[in-house]
Motif scaffolding. Structure first.
Motif, short mmCIF file in Angstrom:
data_model
loop_
_atom_site.label_atom_id
_atom_site.label_comp_id
_atom_site.label_asym_id
_atom_site.label_seq_id
_atom_site.Cartn_x
_atom_site.Cartn_y
_atom_site.Cartn_z
N GLY A 1 12.08 15.67 3.91
CA GLY A 1 10.75 15.50 4.00
C GLY A 1 9.98 14.04 3.66
N SER A 2 10.95 13.11 3.47
CA SER A 2 10.63 11.86 3.03
C SER A 2 10.89 10.87 4.35
N ARG A 3 11.47 11.37 5.22
CA ARG A 3 12.02 10.48 6.50
C ARG A 3 10.68 10.30 7.42
N PHE A 4 9.81 11.42 7.57
CA PHE A 4 8.69 10.98 8.51
C PHE A 4 7.72 10.05 8.24
N PRO A 5 7.35 9.54 6.90
CA PRO A 5 6.67 8.23 6.53
C PRO A 5 7.58 7.10 6.63
N ILE A 6 8.64 7.15 6.83
CA ILE A 6 9.68 6.00 7.16
C ILE A 6 9.34 5.90 8.49
N VAL A 7 9.58 6.78 9.34
CA VAL A 7 9.81 6.67 10.94
C VAL A 7 8.17 6.22 11.12
N SER A 8 7.25 6.72 10.58
CA SER A 8 5.79 6.50 10.93
C SER A 8 5.54 4.57 10.96
N SER A 9 6.36 4.26 9.79
CA SER A 9 6.13 2.78 9.24
C SER A 9 6.94 2.12 10.43
N PHE A 10 8.22 2.68 10.98
CA PHE A 10 8.79 1.67 11.68
C PHE A 10 8.24 1.79 13.12
N VAL A 11 7.51 2.97 13.51
CA VAL A 11 6.85 3.00 14.81
C VAL A 11 5.50 2.12 14.62
N ASN B 1 0.70 -1.06 -0.04
CA ASN B 1 0.00 0.04 0.10
C ASN B 1 0.80 1.25 0.08
N THR B 2 2.12 1.14 0.23
CA THR B 2 2.82 2.35 0.20
C THR B 2 4.12 2.13 -0.73
N THR B 3 5.28 1.87 -0.05
CA THR B 3 6.69 1.56 -0.85
C THR B 3 7.58 0.38 -0.07
N ARG B 4 8.46 -0.08 -1.01
CA ARG B 4 9.25 -1.12 -0.39
C ARG B 4 10.05 -0.43 0.88
N ARG B 5 10.46 0.79 0.62
CA ARG B 5 11.32 1.27 1.79
C ARG B 5 10.55 1.27 2.99
N ARG B 6 9.13 1.56 2.94
CA ARG B 6 8.34 1.77 4.13
C ARG B 6 7.97 0.16 4.69
N GLY B 7 7.88 -0.63 3.83
CA GLY B 7 7.76 -2.00 4.51
C GLY B 7 8.90 -2.57 4.95
#
Length: 226
Positions: free
Chosen positions: A118-128, A34-40
């Motif tokens: 600006g793209s770091r926050f979605p990554i952090v959200s996925s991590f959390v 539903n998002t990206t590989r990096r967020r997965g």
């Protein structure tokens, strides 16, 4: 049992656990599709850090505390069930075009590295989300509370043992979940329609809602029977 024997034995047990399909795998697959590989992959990292926290907590006495105070484990299960319901609702309400937005953001960050912050926050959200999913996963809690005490070695500090065992499961979990995220990303590229992605989100949301409801019901029944 020696220190080396404990590590080897736990590696076999934790490896089997990491390979079993469950909530953690569902979380990684859903996040990737539903998002990206990096967020997965970020969600996989969060889940693996949750494993490490459980291992250390169980080694330093969490199992003893829960055995003495069953209400503590019921509280964990209740929080876990509520969090699963929250995730289910989040999936249902997820905008259909989120995936396209995430991909556009990734391409923009690659073309303009100075704007990548600006793209770091979605990554952090996925991590959390991954971390909390594992932290409140009753299956992981039961596993560590029941298994870790069996691998504590006399003469070895419990925190040291917890870190050692947790790192083993951490590495195994990372290997399995990151591989899964890459596979999910490969197949996600073949799901062209937003409708297909929406159906996958709704199926995942339904499973999470059921698991959350069952977990909450079991926790409430345990308290009523006490």
């Amino acid at each position: 049992m020696t220190y080396a024997q404990a590590l080897l034995g736990f590696a076999l047990v934790a490896g089997s656990m990491a390979l079993l399909p469950g909530l953690d795998m569902m979380m990684v697959v859903n996040e990737t599709i539903n998002t990206t590989r990096r967020r997965g992959i970020a969600a996989a990292c969060g889940i693996s850090f949750g494993v490490l926290v459980w291992a250390m907590a169980a080694a330093v006495g969490l199992a003893a505390i829960i055995n003495a105070l069953p209400v503590a484990y019921d509280a964990i299960r209740l929080l876990g069930g509520l969090y699963l319901l929250y995730l289910a609702v989040s999936l249902v309400r997820k905008p259909k075009d989120e995936h396209k937005a995430e991909q556009s953001q990734e391409r923009a960050s690659q073309l303009a590295p100075t704007e990548a912050a600006g793209s770091r926050f979605p990554i952090v959200s996925s991590f959390v989300r991954g971390f909390l999913t594992d932290l409140f996963n009753p299956k992981i809690g039961v596993f560590y509370i029941a298994v870790i005490p069996q691998f504590l070695v006399p003469g070895v500090d419990h925190l040291q043992m917890g870190v050692s065992l947790g790192l083993i499961h951490f590495v195994e979990s990372m290997a399995v979940l990151i591989t899964l995220a890459c596979m999910a990303a490969f197949f996600a590229s073949r799901l062209k329609s937003g409708r297909s992605r929406r159906i996958l989100s709704l199926v995942s949301a339904g499973i999470m809602a059921i698991l959350g409801g069952v977990t909450i019901t079991e926790a409430v029944r345990s308290r009523l029977a006490a």
